[in-house]
Scaffold this motif. Sequence first.
Motif, short mmCIF file in Angstrom:
data_model
loop_
_atom_site.label_atom_id
_atom_site.label_comp_id
_atom_site.label_asym_id
_atom_site.label_seq_id
_atom_site.Cartn_x
_atom_site.Cartn_y
_atom_site.Cartn_z
N SER A 40 0.82 -1.21 0.00
CA SER A 40 0.00 0.00 0.00
C SER A 40 0.85 1.26 0.00
O SER A 40 2.00 1.27 0.46
CB SER A 40 -0.91 0.01 1.23
OG SER A 40 -0.13 0.25 2.39
N ALA A 41 0.28 2.36 -0.46
CA ALA A 41 0.96 3.66 -0.43
C ALA A 41 1.23 4.09 1.00
O ALA A 41 2.21 4.78 1.28
CB ALA A 41 0.12 4.70 -1.17
N GLU A 42 0.38 3.68 1.94
CA GLU A 42 0.56 4.02 3.36
C GLU A 42 1.89 3.48 3.88
O GLU A 42 2.53 4.09 4.72
CB GLU A 42 -0.60 3.42 4.16
CG GLU A 42 -0.46 3.57 5.66
CD GLU A 42 -1.52 2.79 6.42
OE1 GLU A 42 -1.21 2.33 7.53
OE2 GLU A 42 -2.65 2.65 5.92
N VAL A 43 2.33 2.34 3.36
CA VAL A 43 3.57 1.71 3.79
C VAL A 43 4.73 2.06 2.85
O VAL A 43 5.80 2.45 3.29
CB VAL A 43 3.40 0.17 3.88
CG1 VAL A 43 4.72 -0.51 4.19
CG2 VAL A 43 2.35 -0.17 4.93
N ARG A 44 4.50 1.94 1.57
CA ARG A 44 5.56 2.14 0.57
C ARG A 44 5.77 3.59 0.19
O ARG A 44 6.79 3.93 -0.41
CB ARG A 44 5.25 1.34 -0.68
CG ARG A 44 5.29 -0.16 -0.45
CD ARG A 44 4.87 -0.88 -1.66
NE ARG A 44 6.04 -1.48 -2.29
CZ ARG A 44 5.99 -2.19 -3.38
NH1 ARG A 44 4.85 -2.38 -4.00
NH2 ARG A 44 7.08 -2.70 -3.89
N GLY A 45 4.80 4.44 0.47
CA GLY A 45 4.88 5.82 0.01
C GLY A 45 4.53 5.90 -1.46
O GLY A 45 4.08 4.93 -2.06
N HIS A 46 4.76 7.07 -2.02
CA HIS A 46 4.42 7.28 -3.43
C HIS A 46 5.66 7.34 -4.31
O HIS A 46 5.58 7.67 -5.49
CB HIS A 46 3.59 8.56 -3.59
CG HIS A 46 2.24 8.44 -2.98
ND1 HIS A 46 1.21 7.74 -3.56
CD2 HIS A 46 1.75 8.91 -1.80
CE1 HIS A 46 0.14 7.80 -2.78
NE2 HIS A 46 0.44 8.49 -1.71
N GLY A 47 6.81 7.02 -3.72
CA GLY A 47 8.04 7.01 -4.49
C GLY A 47 9.21 6.60 -3.61
O GLY A 47 9.06 6.47 -2.39
N PRO A 48 10.36 6.41 -4.23
CA PRO A 48 11.55 6.02 -3.47
C PRO A 48 11.85 6.99 -2.33
O PRO A 48 11.74 8.21 -2.50
CB PRO A 48 12.67 6.03 -4.52
CG PRO A 48 11.96 5.86 -5.83
CD PRO A 48 10.64 6.55 -5.66
N GLY A 49 12.20 6.42 -1.18
CA GLY A 49 12.54 7.25 -0.02
C GLY A 49 11.34 7.68 0.80
O GLY A 49 11.50 8.33 1.83
N GLN A 50 10.14 7.33 0.38
CA GLN A 50 8.94 7.72 1.11
C GLN A 50 8.36 6.57 1.94
O GLN A 50 7.27 6.70 2.50
CB GLN A 50 7.87 8.24 0.15
CG GLN A 50 8.26 9.51 -0.55
CD GLN A 50 7.13 10.03 -1.43
OE1 GLN A 50 6.09 9.40 -1.59
NE2 GLN A 50 7.33 11.19 -2.01
N GLU A 51 9.07 5.46 2.03
CA GLU A 51 8.60 4.31 2.77
C GLU A 51 8.41 4.69 4.24
O GLU A 51 9.16 5.49 4.78
CB GLU A 51 9.59 3.15 2.69
CG GLU A 51 9.86 2.66 1.29
CD GLU A 51 10.94 3.47 0.55
OE1 GLU A 51 11.54 4.37 1.16
OE2 GLU A 51 11.14 3.21 -0.64
N VAL A 52 7.40 4.09 4.87
CA VAL A 52 7.12 4.35 6.28
C VAL A 52 7.37 3.06 7.06
O VAL A 52 6.70 2.05 6.82
CB VAL A 52 5.66 4.82 6.49
CG1 VAL A 52 5.37 5.03 7.96
CG2 VAL A 52 5.40 6.10 5.70
N LEU A 53 8.35 3.09 7.97
CA LEU A 53 8.66 1.92 8.78
C LEU A 53 7.46 1.58 9.65
O LEU A 53 6.96 2.42 10.41
CB LEU A 53 9.89 2.19 9.65
CG LEU A 53 10.34 1.05 10.54
CD1 LEU A 53 10.79 -0.15 9.71
CD2 LEU A 53 11.48 1.51 11.45
#
Length: 138
Positions: A40-53
Amino acid sequence: MQTAIPEEIRLQQNRAVLVLVYGGEQKILPAEFLRVYSPSAEVRGHGPGQEVLQTGKSEVTVTDLEPVGRYALKITFSDGHNSGLYDWPYLHRLAYGYDEMWADYLKRLQESGASRLPDNHAEQTAGVHACGGGCGSR
């Protein structure tokens, strides 16, 4: 090359483990692992470096599995998360990359000072040492 589509998908009775079968080989994926690697975007973000641990997910379970067309599986978790669609190639990557991905997740948790334990569990055990109490401090 084997297909990315599992021959069998089975949720263990405790709902804490998803079993995928590829070429007769069982792959065991804990719910916590699936949750922290949600596509999901909530976890992976919308691009590189936007991941949420993702932290505090050690007690999460799977509450629902739902096929999405012929290309993915929608997994709903006990913490309410349900926005990731696990397509067949991604599930295959999780199944065969589990050891490396799990080790990477644990390393990132440690580096950030975060915990796998839910906040309410961490609060309940605050101040409790390996000895089971205050280790002699009274």
